[in-house]
Design an enzyme around this catalytic site. Structure first.
Site, PDB file in Angstrom:
ATOM      1  N   ALA A 176     -14.615 -15.882  19.258  1.00  0.00           N
ATOM      2  CA  ALA A 176     -15.822 -15.905  18.424  1.00  0.00           C
ATOM      3  C   ALA A 176     -16.898 -14.956  18.960  1.00  0.00           C
ATOM      4  O   ALA A 176     -16.750 -14.341  20.015  1.00  0.00           O
ATOM      5  CB  ALA A 176     -16.342 -17.334  18.342  1.00  0.00           C
ATOM      6  N   HIS A 177     -18.017 -14.899  18.244  1.00  0.00           N
ATOM      7  CA  HIS A 177     -19.081 -13.952  18.609  1.00  0.00           C
ATOM      8  C   HIS A 177     -19.683 -14.257  19.971  1.00  0.00           C
ATOM      9  O   HIS A 177     -19.881 -15.385  20.347  1.00  0.00           O
ATOM     10  CB  HIS A 177     -20.166 -13.862  17.543  1.00  0.00           C
ATOM     11  CG  HIS A 177     -20.747 -15.122  17.041  1.00  0.00           C
ATOM     12  ND1 HIS A 177     -21.722 -15.135  16.081  1.00  0.00           N
ATOM     13  CD2 HIS A 177     -20.498 -16.412  17.349  1.00  0.00           C
ATOM     14  CE1 HIS A 177     -22.044 -16.373  15.825  1.00  0.00           C
ATOM     15  NE2 HIS A 177     -21.313 -17.171  16.571  1.00  0.00           N
ATOM     16  N   ASN A 178     -19.939 -13.171  20.711  1.00  0.00           N
ATOM     17  CA  ASN A 178     -20.641 -13.253  21.994  1.00  0.00           C
ATOM     18  C   ASN A 178     -19.851 -13.914  23.102  1.00  0.00           C
ATOM     19  O   ASN A 178     -20.386 -14.207  24.171  1.00  0.00           O
ATOM     20  CB  ASN A 178     -22.004 -13.934  21.825  1.00  0.00           C
ATOM     21  CG  ASN A 178     -22.888 -13.171  20.858  1.00  0.00           C
ATOM     22  OD1 ASN A 178     -23.060 -13.552  19.708  1.00  0.00           O
ATOM     23  ND2 ASN A 178     -23.375 -12.046  21.303  1.00  0.00           N
TER      24      ASN A 178
END
Lengths: 348, 348, 348
Positions: free
Chosen positions: A242-244
């Site tokens: 997922a993001h980050n």
């Protein structure tokens, strides 16, 4: 294409027992091997298989295991040695043609402003967007889409139908399998009276060198900062990053695992298949997580971690699961019993 | 591209503390922000970060939090405000070219009977089948396949390599990420003496407006009736939606979740990552399911639901899992103890 | 396109109750059906639905269930009969055009040395590599990539954007859905001081006849030997099959399940959604595994198997999960109580 046993031994710093001129044409398991094939014994527990194997030669760890073999290579880690030798026995892995070295297919669509290095193979139906930079000796499999401003490092190989979103950066000597999507939007929405408001994802994805990414894996771009995959990281099929998320160097993540937003995983971790790691956690270096575990809190101490229950017959499991729902009551019953028994013992 | 702080405040109905003419060029987190960047404090618990941030301005919920800041925007929900502002700071997300507005690539293959609206961007290697209808201002990323009789509503954006099977209907202003497959056959087979007999899937998929679908997610067509995704539904990456599932408006489903056939999910539900919901269930409105839960029965009351066990060191977990197999015996031992103690107490 | 009821009854060896000349134009559920539609009652438990259905005719198992119906077909297995009849009511499933029978799109890219059988449909943007062999009557959906030396058996249908790696072999009459990747590298790496050393995957994938593979499923090539999928196997969406897995004839694997490396699954098994099976196991014939179970040891006896816990409200579950961490202590407390009570009983 055959190799002398002595030549192969040299490649893995091993010692030949038997005939160094014996010719090896391929690799195989102890069970399936036949004359002219090199096999291996990774786990001394299975040494009895050496008695029945028909392998022309075997990679073994200890010289005494080679006693009854015609030919062997004695080497510190037979499995590592075998892995090293697989490179010699792999044929051409090109998709469309074995003769398309140094060629850009006329069926590829490449923006004028894209920069393509020397020695690249770009197969039919590849699309390369504006200002993308593909360094030397890259291989882009058929149907791969490299969006605007993407950069791909030297010697990276993508198999067919990979998608890179705009601005993603990929290092050198990476291998990216079919169906992978890198740089898709992270899952970010703010609740409002009118429904979910999209948090447009303004970060990107940075992938370092020597990374391998398995088929149909997805890696989202960051919300504000970047998603980062460290050097030498190996990711299996259908993994979701997922993001980050930040993944430290040389960590390995097996199939169908998922890492939620903003979680950071250390170096040299091994995450087994189907593991889920929730968002905003920190996993330190050298952590191992067993299959299908849900990691719901940070892990700050190296070691192995698990959750779940063991497999059982469905009938028996159903009774266990029913009891699990009442385990809090069971604990209270035990406490009550302890009080009563204590009283009885004291009174007695 | 920079914006005046006052201008941004107006967009989110916030109030400027400090200089309304201060110029913001981008967004960032409190930790990473520097001069000229706007950041946010979503959770007052982290208010101490305001002391050290180098952000040029911060979105905060309460005016008193702005006391020590040079510039701030005071707003009811800083996270919602930030999400709203991300739209202003997002660059061009086009795949191939920033100048391909209003263009249909000559490298796209479009059936004569397909109808393409005005203002559409159709990138290289897109395939649009017979009688497909693409409404105005759609964006079809490279390599996307729109099969026969598909209709796609106004302003919908698909990233590269999406596949729509025949007859699927997609609403307005949807965002569909790479690798998504919509309309594949549901998994329906009848057992027979000669093996499985395929239940050909005669339904379709209907997706309403403002839906977002994450990378490599799959949504199967219905067996007899349709699979339906409600207005404003947000679906993350690698989610599996089986045939005849119905998802209510504004529900959100996180990565790697799976919903089995004919299950109906209500409105405003939030399904966390890795959740599995078995088939033929009803989940009412406003249900939250936590990560990797298996939902094996209908949920008719709003609230939060979970299954599984907590993560532990593997050694300790192994002992717990072994005990779990005998938990039914433990419960019986407790019952027996209770009887015996009761007898002892009575006799005493 | 309509069919006489008698004609349909004949196809499924059923007996008409009512008018054999009644015309059926489509299939539907009991709830949604109207005049001219054929429905079915698979489970006699729901026989009361027959009272309210508006279906023109119904497939039922027992003649007495047809008593109050105008028209019915009495047949041994109504669900199997319905599945059989779906084939008659399925329209054209072609992607690009209904008139592209026997055609190879001029937008496909086919190597000179590839062999394409008669009656094949090859849609736009398909890529077929050197020495690939596509037997008669195959259908290759748009954007599919068939790499070098792949062979695909007669009558096999691939939907758009499928990827076959080099050397993969697919049988006759298979159906392969969009986004599927077959033949990607197994996840094999040997640890070394310099990080992971890739074990190049020298095996391939062999898929037998009548296999169906769901959207975005991945099947890795073997390390030294092949990965094998038996006759009549049905695999749902987003399933992961690792290297050297062997799946026996007529087994079915539901969505999001994963089978790790070198595991062998028997014949006629049914693996439910989200199941994980770890590597190097043997699962015998006729095994059923329930949803999201982790199979961590071999299963040598037919039957149904499960793991996990039941779903509960998050509050109640949290208490149960906390107790689970201390279940080993609970068991010890019970043992201690048993000793003490035994002593009390003996003394008494």
């Amino acid at each position: 294409m055959s190799y002398r046993l002595g030549e192969l031994a040299e490649l893995v710093c091993g010692e030949v027992v038997g005939d160094p001129n014996y010719l090896i044409h391929s690799l195989s398991t102890l069970e399936a091997a036949s004359s002219g094939q090199l096999s291996f014994l990774a786990n001394p527990k299975y040494a009895n298989k050496l008695n029945s194997t028909k392998a022309g030669a075997v990679l073994v760890k200890d010289a005494f295991l080679a006693t009854n073999l015609d030919n062997a290579i004695v080497v510190g880690s037979p499995y590592l040695a075998l892995a090293t030798l697989t490179k010699k026995f792999e044929g051409d892995v090109s998709t469309f043609s074995t003769s398309d070295l140094n060629t850009v297919s006329k069926e590829a669509v490449i923006a004028d402003s894209a920069v393509i290095g020397e020695g690249c193979v770009i197969e039919p139906n590849v699309v390369v967007g504006e200002h993308a930079v593909i360094k030397n000796n890259c291989y882009l499999g058929a149907g791969t889409v490299v969006s605007r401003n993407v950069s791909i490092g030297e010697g990276t190989h993508t198999y067919p139908n990979v998608t890179f979103y705009h601005g993603v950066k990929v290092g050198k000597h990476c291998i990216i399998h079919s169906g992978v999507v890198i740089g898709s939007d992270g899952f970010g929405f703010a609740p409002s009276k009118e429904g979910w408001v999209k948090f447009h994802q303004l970060g990107s994805v940075i992938i370092k060198d020597n990374v391998e990414i398995g088929a149909n894996t997805t890696i989202d771009r960051g919300a504000l900062e970047n998603t980062e995959i460290g050097h030498g990281v190996k990711i299996d099929n259908q993994v979701q990053i997922a993001h980050n998320v930040v993944i430290g160097d040389n960590s390995a993540i097996a199939g169908c695992a998922a890492v939620a937003g903003s979680t950071s995983i250390g170096k040299n971790c091994t995450i087994a298949g189907g593991v889920g790691i929730i968002g905003h956690l920190t996993i330190t270096d050298n952590v191992h997580v067993t299959a299908m575990t849900l990691v719901s809190k940070s892990i700050l101490k190296s070691g192995s971690y698990s959750s779940g229950t063991g497999v059982d017959s469905t009938d028996k499991w159903r009774r266990s699961a029913a009891r699990f729902r009442r385990i809090d009551d069971m604990a209270k019953q035990i406490s009550e019993l302890e009080k009563q028994v204590k009283k009885l013992l004291t009174e007695g």
